[in-house]
Design a protein around this motif. Sequence first.
Motif, PDB file in Angstrom:
ATOM      1  N   PHE A  45       2.355 -44.615  21.724  1.00 23.69           N
ATOM      2  CA  PHE A  45       1.817 -45.405  20.617  1.00 23.69           C
ATOM      3  C   PHE A  45       1.758 -44.580  19.329  1.00 23.69           C
ATOM      4  O   PHE A  45       1.955 -45.121  18.238  1.00 23.69           O
ATOM      5  CB  PHE A  45       0.430 -45.936  20.979  1.00 23.69           C
ATOM      6  CG  PHE A  45       0.425 -46.761  22.233  1.00 23.69           C
ATOM      7  CD1 PHE A  45       0.896 -48.056  22.235  1.00 23.69           C
ATOM      8  CD2 PHE A  45      -0.030 -46.220  23.425  1.00 23.69           C
ATOM      9  CE1 PHE A  45       0.909 -48.807  23.393  1.00 23.69           C
ATOM     10  CE2 PHE A  45      -0.022 -46.962  24.594  1.00 23.69           C
ATOM     11  CZ  PHE A  45       0.449 -48.262  24.584  1.00 23.69           C
ATOM     12  N   GLY A  49       3.345 -45.793  16.010  1.00 22.97           N
ATOM     13  CA  GLY A  49       2.418 -46.102  14.929  1.00 22.97           C
ATOM     14  C   GLY A  49       2.593 -45.227  13.715  1.00 22.97           C
ATOM     15  O   GLY A  49       2.491 -45.687  12.571  1.00 22.97           O
ATOM     16  N   TYR A  50       2.867 -43.941  13.962  1.00 24.87           N
ATOM     17  CA  TYR A  50       3.041 -42.998  12.859  1.00 24.87           C
ATOM     18  C   TYR A  50       4.512 -42.827  12.466  1.00 24.87           C
ATOM     19  O   TYR A  50       4.823 -42.029  11.586  1.00 24.87           O
ATOM     20  CB  TYR A  50       2.444 -41.641  13.224  1.00 24.87           C
ATOM     21  CG  TYR A  50       0.928 -41.614  13.196  1.00 24.87           C
ATOM     22  CD1 TYR A  50       0.238 -41.328  12.029  1.00 24.87           C
ATOM     23  CD2 TYR A  50       0.185 -41.890  14.337  1.00 24.87           C
ATOM     24  CE1 TYR A  50      -1.142 -41.284  11.997  1.00 24.87           C
ATOM     25  CE2 TYR A  50      -1.205 -41.855  14.321  1.00 24.87           C
ATOM     26  CZ  TYR A  50      -1.864 -41.557  13.147  1.00 24.87           C
ATOM     27  OH  TYR A  50      -3.244 -41.543  13.127  1.00 24.87           O
ATOM     28  N   PRO A 108      -2.895 -45.430  11.143  1.00 28.49           N
ATOM     29  CA  PRO A 108      -2.016 -46.520  10.699  1.00 28.49           C
ATOM     30  C   PRO A 108      -2.796 -47.826  10.562  1.00 28.49           C
ATOM     31  O   PRO A 108      -3.677 -48.124  11.379  1.00 28.49           O
ATOM     32  CB  PRO A 108      -0.984 -46.622  11.815  1.00 28.49           C
ATOM     33  CG  PRO A 108      -1.060 -45.312  12.548  1.00 28.49           C
ATOM     34  CD  PRO A 108      -2.476 -44.868  12.426  1.00 28.49           C
ATOM     35  N   ALA A 113       2.109 -46.527   8.024  1.00 32.19           N
ATOM     36  CA  ALA A 113       1.759 -45.247   8.635  1.00 32.19           C
ATOM     37  C   ALA A 113       1.325 -44.259   7.554  1.00 32.19           C
ATOM     38  O   ALA A 113       1.978 -44.141   6.518  1.00 32.19           O
ATOM     39  CB  ALA A 113       2.951 -44.686   9.397  1.00 32.19           C
ATOM     40  N   GLY A 180      -5.722 -50.033  17.631  1.00 34.95           N
ATOM     41  CA  GLY A 180      -5.183 -49.043  16.714  1.00 34.95           C
ATOM     42  C   GLY A 180      -5.913 -47.718  16.783  1.00 34.95           C
ATOM     43  O   GLY A 180      -6.929 -47.557  17.475  1.00 34.95           O
TER      44      GLY A 180
END
Length: 438
Positions: A45, A49-50, A108, A113, A180
């Motif tokens: 993740f 996410g980044y 994020p 991001a 998140g």
Amino acid sequence: MPALTLPAQAPSQLPAHRWKVLAVGVAANAAFSAAAAGLPTTAIFMRAGYQLDNAQLGLALGLLGLGVALFELPWGLLTDRWGDRPVLLTGLGATAAALAWMSVFASPAHGVAPSLWLLALGLVLVGALGGSVNGASGRAVMAWFGEGERGLAMSIRQTAVPLGGGLGALLLPWLAARSGFGAVYGVLALMCGLAALSALCWLREPAHLANAPAERGAAATPLRDTRVWRAAVAIGVMCCPQFAVLTFATVFLHDFSHAGIGTLTGVMVAVQLGAMVARIASGRWTDRHGNRRGYLRGCAWLSFLLFAALGALAWAVSGSASTPAAVISVAVLLAAAGICASAWHGVAYTELATLAGASRAGTALGMANSCVYLGLFLTPLAIPHVAAVASWPMTWVLAGLCMLAALPFLTRPQKQPATERPGPANPGISCAATSETP
């Protein structure tokens, strides 16, 4: 000069408050470990996410370890100078604040991001501040427990590492997927805050250590003691295979075997829970038999064999890695190797702290953890490049070879007549002065 220890007393004569101190040490280490060992379980993740590639992911995961490596020894020196309580309260409170900052500014949000440098800064801060828990809690345990119980007590304290990692493996990937990384960092901040509250309520220094004169000689200066440095380096090298599992096992299973989230979570939880049981059992066993050094050498050899077998199995099934039988076989062997590579921690830290002496245990543990977390920085940094150049099977074989590389730093146990060997009836005898003299 002999190391400063508690007077030789039966366990029933030692202060009952020692168990509350041990509980504080467990809580502090579990809270930090939930971040240090739990965040890598969100690697899939975090990569998405980044918006990172594998090399950037390895750098990000390693930066937390770099922060600990750089500041662990200063924290240990401060612990021996100021005491356990102020260092633990300062470190845990500041770590909670750093994680809260990451929750707001380095997560994020809405598909956007944050910059990699924000993530890097946050992880380095968490490592630098959270590293305070290791030396402070270890020194507290050494101060409150006698020689006949230290192996067990330190092993219980060390179970906090897989305990926190297991909680992180259970909770953090789910939080990252559902809510998140803002929620991930927020929960970790709450855990550190609660650990700080437990330290505020229960942690204090025992009278015998607070009133003891300063130690002199080698025991009082672990930075100049080659035995302590050898033990610290050995611990650091032996941790590298464990960090390989903690940081990239989920990526390996996902990319190599196409395993699902259930398998990823199951393997990581099994590694952490298995390590907890193994650490407590090994601490109790070595307390009874007085064979810490022999046990450490045995763990190194067994871990090498398991990682070599994992590499051979991954090579053998590389053409059909996603079949159910292959996925299960690889996952089981990976979990077994991860457990064995984590089982020895409490025993090794007990031996190290015994060599240094109770009043200087903070510095000695800081030395070891600087080596350990340098490994946590370098291991995930190296794995993507090794896997790309030499394949995943070779990566696991090289991880196993790290265990063999530690053997020259581990002192061989010397056999003594049976009448001189320590046992459960002699809680005041130090392992450093009997059957395992350097």
